[in-house]
Write a protein that holds these residues in place. Sequence first.
Motif, PDB file in Angstrom:
ATOM      1  N   ASN A  32       0.821  -1.221   0.000  1.00  0.00           N
ATOM      2  CA  ASN A  32       0.000   0.000   0.000  1.00  0.00           C
ATOM      3  C   ASN A  32       0.850   1.264   0.000  1.00  0.00           C
ATOM      4  O   ASN A  32       0.576   2.212   0.733  1.00  0.00           O
ATOM      5  CB  ASN A  32      -0.983   0.013   1.178  1.00  0.00           C
ATOM      6  N   SER A  34       2.209   4.822  -1.163  1.00  0.00           N
ATOM      7  CA  SER A  34       1.394   5.963  -1.558  1.00  0.00           C
ATOM      8  C   SER A  34       1.790   6.510  -2.929  1.00  0.00           C
ATOM      9  O   SER A  34       0.985   7.173  -3.574  1.00  0.00           O
ATOM     10  CB  SER A  34       1.487   7.067  -0.508  1.00  0.00           C
ATOM     11  N   GLU A  71      -7.937  -5.152  -6.647  1.00  0.00           N
ATOM     12  CA  GLU A  71      -8.950  -4.493  -5.822  1.00  0.00           C
ATOM     13  C   GLU A  71     -10.313  -5.152  -5.980  1.00  0.00           C
ATOM     14  O   GLU A  71     -11.036  -5.347  -5.003  1.00  0.00           O
ATOM     15  CB  GLU A  71      -9.031  -3.007  -6.175  1.00  0.00           C
TER      16      GLU A  71
END
Length: 85
Positions: A32, A34, A71
């Motif tokens: 994860n 950024s 996702e």
Amino acid sequence: YYAIKKLQPTAQVGYSSHDENLLSVANALDLNISHLERHITLNKKTEGLDHSSSSTPEEFRMIKDYITFSEKNKIPISMISMLLL
């Protein structure tokens, strides 16, 4: 990544990739991060320092597709890329 997050849990951590394959990108995305920094090239055989390790437009589309599939299906990106590479 982990050392920074331990010290500063809210810190934004990115990844600057100069790798020839996309597995390291997938692993970083699974953390994860950024921000992801990759160079783009139209021809990996062009003379210069970064062309061979840069991504083509097709590879950028693959990265985007990995993210979307991951996702949607809740599968780690690195698992998808290992199956497709």
